[in-house]
Scaffold this active site. Structure first.
Site, PDB file in Angstrom:
ATOM      1  N   CYS A 145      84.160  48.124  28.079  1.00  0.00           N
ATOM      2  CA  CYS A 145      84.612  49.527  28.034  1.00  0.00           C
ATOM      3  C   CYS A 145      85.900  49.754  28.818  1.00  0.00           C
ATOM      4  O   CYS A 145      86.655  50.676  28.522  1.00  0.00           O
ATOM      5  CB  CYS A 145      83.529  50.449  28.579  1.00  0.00           C
ATOM      6  SG  CYS A 145      81.994  50.273  27.682  1.00  0.00           S
ATOM      7  N   HIS A 192      87.058  57.130  29.070  1.00  0.00           N
ATOM      8  CA  HIS A 192      86.329  56.300  28.110  1.00  0.00           C
ATOM      9  C   HIS A 192      85.181  57.144  27.568  1.00  0.00           C
ATOM     10  O   HIS A 192      84.476  57.811  28.328  1.00  0.00           O
ATOM     11  CB  HIS A 192      85.800  55.047  28.819  1.00  0.00           C
ATOM     12  CG  HIS A 192      84.714  54.377  28.055  1.00  0.00           C
ATOM     13  ND1 HIS A 192      84.865  54.003  26.736  1.00  0.00           N
ATOM     14  CD2 HIS A 192      83.447  54.038  28.405  1.00  0.00           C
ATOM     15  CE1 HIS A 192      83.735  53.462  26.323  1.00  0.00           C
ATOM     16  NE2 HIS A 192      82.860  53.471  27.312  1.00  0.00           N
ATOM     17  N   ASN A 230      80.481  55.608  21.067  1.00  0.00           N
ATOM     18  CA  ASN A 230      81.162  54.796  22.080  1.00  0.00           C
ATOM     19  C   ASN A 230      81.777  53.580  21.386  1.00  0.00           C
ATOM     20  O   ASN A 230      81.060  52.717  20.880  1.00  0.00           O
ATOM     21  CB  ASN A 230      80.119  54.374  23.130  1.00  0.00           C
ATOM     22  CG  ASN A 230      80.693  53.507  24.233  1.00  0.00           C
ATOM     23  OD1 ASN A 230      81.786  52.970  24.120  1.00  0.00           O
ATOM     24  ND2 ASN A 230      79.924  53.345  25.305  1.00  0.00           N
TER      25      ASN A 230
HETATM   26  O1  UT7 Z   1      80.165  52.517  27.643  1.00  0.00           O
HETATM   27  C1  UT7 Z   1      79.633  51.737  28.690  1.00  0.00           C
HETATM   28  C2  UT7 Z   1      78.912  52.544  29.591  1.00  0.00           C
HETATM   29  N1  UT7 Z   1      77.675  53.040  29.002  1.00  0.00           N
HETATM   30  C3  UT7 Z   1      77.206  54.155  29.451  1.00  0.00           C
HETATM   31  O2  UT7 Z   1      77.856  54.788  30.265  1.00  0.00           O
HETATM   32  C4  UT7 Z   1      75.830  54.594  29.006  1.00  0.00           C
HETATM   33  C5  UT7 Z   1      75.110  55.178  30.165  1.00  0.00           C
HETATM   34  N2  UT7 Z   1      73.733  55.550  29.861  1.00  0.00           N
HETATM   35  C6  UT7 Z   1      73.421  56.558  29.036  1.00  0.00           C
HETATM   36  O3  UT7 Z   1      74.298  57.186  28.477  1.00  0.00           O
HETATM   37  C7  UT7 Z   1      71.970  56.945  28.887  1.00  0.00           C
HETATM   38  O4  UT7 Z   1      71.193  56.192  29.774  1.00  0.00           O
HETATM   39  C8  UT7 Z   1      71.410  56.760  27.442  1.00  0.00           C
HETATM   40  C9  UT7 Z   1      72.020  57.779  26.509  1.00  0.00           C
HETATM   41  C10 UT7 Z   1      71.715  55.362  26.955  1.00  0.00           C
HETATM   42  C11 UT7 Z   1      69.916  56.944  27.402  1.00  0.00           C
HETATM   43  O5  UT7 Z   1      69.571  58.215  27.913  1.00  0.00           O
HETATM   44  P1  UT7 Z   1      68.452  58.354  29.032  1.00  0.00           P
HETATM   45  O6  UT7 Z   1      68.337  59.788  29.305  1.00  0.00           O
HETATM   46  O7  UT7 Z   1      68.820  57.456  30.173  1.00  0.00           O
HETATM   47  O8  UT7 Z   1      67.156  57.865  28.277  1.00  0.00           O
HETATM   48  P2  UT7 Z   1      66.147  56.658  28.629  1.00  0.00           P
HETATM   49  O9  UT7 Z   1      66.745  55.360  28.259  1.00  0.00           O
HETATM   50  O10 UT7 Z   1      65.640  56.831  30.028  1.00  0.00           O
HETATM   51  O11 UT7 Z   1      64.974  56.960  27.643  1.00  0.00           O
HETATM   52  C12 UT7 Z   1      64.213  58.179  27.725  1.00  0.00           C
HETATM   53  C13 UT7 Z   1      63.191  58.211  26.613  1.00  0.00           C
HETATM   54  C14 UT7 Z   1      62.352  56.951  26.519  1.00  0.00           C
HETATM   55  O12 UT7 Z   1      61.040  57.345  26.145  1.00  0.00           O
HETATM   56  P3  UT7 Z   1      59.872  57.505  27.237  1.00  0.00           P
HETATM   57  O13 UT7 Z   1      59.755  56.152  27.878  1.00  0.00           O
HETATM   58  O14 UT7 Z   1      60.347  58.549  28.193  1.00  0.00           O
HETATM   59  O15 UT7 Z   1      58.707  57.902  26.406  1.00  0.00           O
HETATM   60  C15 UT7 Z   1      62.974  56.165  25.402  1.00  0.00           C
HETATM   61  O16 UT7 Z   1      62.058  55.327  24.746  1.00  0.00           O
HETATM   62  O17 UT7 Z   1      63.839  58.304  25.341  1.00  0.00           O
HETATM   63  C16 UT7 Z   1      63.409  57.261  24.471  1.00  0.00           C
HETATM   64  N3  UT7 Z   1      64.541  56.868  23.632  1.00  0.00           N
HETATM   65  C17 UT7 Z   1      64.795  57.448  22.433  1.00  0.00           C
HETATM   66  N4  UT7 Z   1      64.159  58.393  21.733  1.00  0.00           N
HETATM   67  C18 UT7 Z   1      64.691  58.755  20.565  1.00  0.00           C
HETATM   68  C19 UT7 Z   1      65.499  55.954  23.894  1.00  0.00           C
HETATM   69  N5  UT7 Z   1      66.377  55.937  22.888  1.00  0.00           N
HETATM   70  C20 UT7 Z   1      65.957  56.827  21.961  1.00  0.00           C
HETATM   71  C21 UT7 Z   1      66.454  57.256  20.719  1.00  0.00           C
HETATM   72  N6  UT7 Z   1      65.797  58.224  20.048  1.00  0.00           N
HETATM   73  N7  UT7 Z   1      67.579  56.744  20.175  1.00  0.00           N
END
Ligand code: UT7
Length: 336
Positions: free
Chosen positions: A118, A263, A293
């Site tokens: 990134c 980014h 992204n």
């Molecule tokens: O470009 C390089 C740098 N990258 C970044 O800066 C990304 C940084 N991270 C993020 O943007 C966020 O962490 C994400 C958008 C990737 C994820 O969001 P989050 O709020 O951290 O969600 P999470 O991974 O903690 O997941 C929360 C819940 C989980 O379910 P439970 O365990 O709470 O029941 C996941 O299984 O959301 C679920 N989940 C989804 N549900 C529907 C994860 N992905 C999905 C999805 N659709 N696509």
């Protein structure tokens, strides 16, 4: 007066594949919802490449042609290519040489690939800037291009990563200037390898005796893994830090920024950074909603659109900042 030789951006361009993939399209192939994706990331749609038409190298070439046109130059004027990507056409050689061929550059100019995910484009810009400052080259093409969609786990297992990434390319042409206070004022690069495995594609890695067989027997390791929450936590600290570093070095305040080009990782990250820096909406560019992204391509695509839309004018103070896998992070401060 600082009239020493340094770089300015003489042209900028971008290319994105025609195929638009909406969140609704994604719900047809994995268990996710438009609401989840928009609420957590701000993304509404992204572009996915078309096999046989788009390649990492030729998308970079398409973006480069536009950047060269804006600069009033042709591919034959280019003296160095710096190509940032995490999704090269081949494992080797790098996409830089393929783009050189694609652009029909006959002279034996060097082509350098940069692997900083990134932060790749801002790293590449900094490398190019150093070559201009030393007087080694006068015209440098700096490119970020990515095809993510062919390497994503499109089953529900991969949804936390796969809904985020998109394909596209952006490019700038750097030329020397001696005009005081204009052009690239400074660049700032950082890395913290202790977090290397937090955002990673492990295979095919070279550290196994038979890496080809190993990759085939561990196909899931060929998909990106991201510890999303930890990446998020570090991103919201490093973005403001590296922006402030650039401002401090040049004696500016956040209120002096005319346009922040972050980014495009996640709209929530961008909004957090915007609020932390006290910037109004018109001073922060976001297109993650339309492209997701695109890692190394995201900063130059955003810059290109901002210029096209007339949101960056001559004399504006423009700050680019990036954070991602490595971890690596970087910024560049530019007087347009
Ligand atoms: O470009 C390089 C740098 N990258 C970044 O800066 C990304 C940084 N991270 C993020 O943007 C966020 O962490 C994400 C958008 C990737 C994820 O969001 P989050 O709020 O951290 O969600 P999470 O991974 O903690 O997941 C929360 C819940 C989980 O379910 P439970 O365990 O709470 O029941 C996941 O299984 O959301 C679920 N989940 C989804 N549900 C529907 C994860 N992905 C999905 C999805 N659709 N696509």
């Amino acid at each position: 007066m600082n009239t020493l030789r340094h770089s300015e951006i003489a042209g900028v361009g971008h290319y994105v594949p025609d195929r638009v993939v909406t969140n609704a399209d994604i719900t047809q192939i994995m268990e996710t919802t438009d609401e989840w994706i928009q609420e957590r990331t701000g993304i509404r749609e992204r572009r996915w490449f078309e096999e046989g038409k788009d390649t990492t190298a030729n998308m970079g070439a398409n973006a480069s042609r536009k950047a060269l046109e804006m600069a009033g130059l042709t591919p034959d004027d280019v003296q160095l290519i710096v190509f940032a990507t995490l999704s090269p056409d081949y494992v080797f050689p790098g996409s830089g040489v393929l783009m050189q061929r694609e652009l029909g550059i006959k002279a034996n100019i060097p082509a350098l690939d940069v692997r900083n995910q990134c932060s790749g484009f801002v790293y590449a810009l900094s490398v190019a800037d150093q070559f201009i400052k030393t007087g080694m080259y006068d015209t440098v093409l700096v490119v970020g291009s990515e095809i993510h969609s062919s390497g994503l786990d499109k089953s529900t297992r991969g949804r936390a990563v796969s809904v985020i990434f998109g394909d596209g390319a952006g490019a700038v042409v750097l030329r020397p200037t001696t005009e005081d206070g204009r052009g690239i004022l400074s660049t700032h690069l950082h890395a913290q390898g202790e977090f290397a495995e937090e955002l990673i594609v492990r295979e095919p890695g070279s550290n196994f005796e038979n890496r080809v067989q190993r990759s085939i027997s561990n196909p899931e390791e060929m998909y990106p893994y991201m510890n999303g929450q930890n990446v998020f936590k570090h991103a919201v600290v490093r973005f403001p830090q590296v922006i402030k570093e650039a401002l401090d070095q040049n004696g500016y305040q956040p209120s002096d920024i005319d346009m922040l080009i972050p980014h495009q990782a996640n709209l929530r990250i961008t909004q957090y950074v915007q609020q932390k820096m006290g910037l109004s909406d018109d001073k922060v560019y976001s297109n993650v909603q339309r492209y997701g992204n695109t890692t190394a391509a995201s900063v130059p695509i955003a810059l290109s659109e901002a210029v096209q839309e007339g949101r960056i004018k001559r004399g504006d103070l423009v700050c680019m900042a990036a954070f991602g896998s490595g971890f690596t992070w970087a910024s560049a401060l530019i007087r347009w």
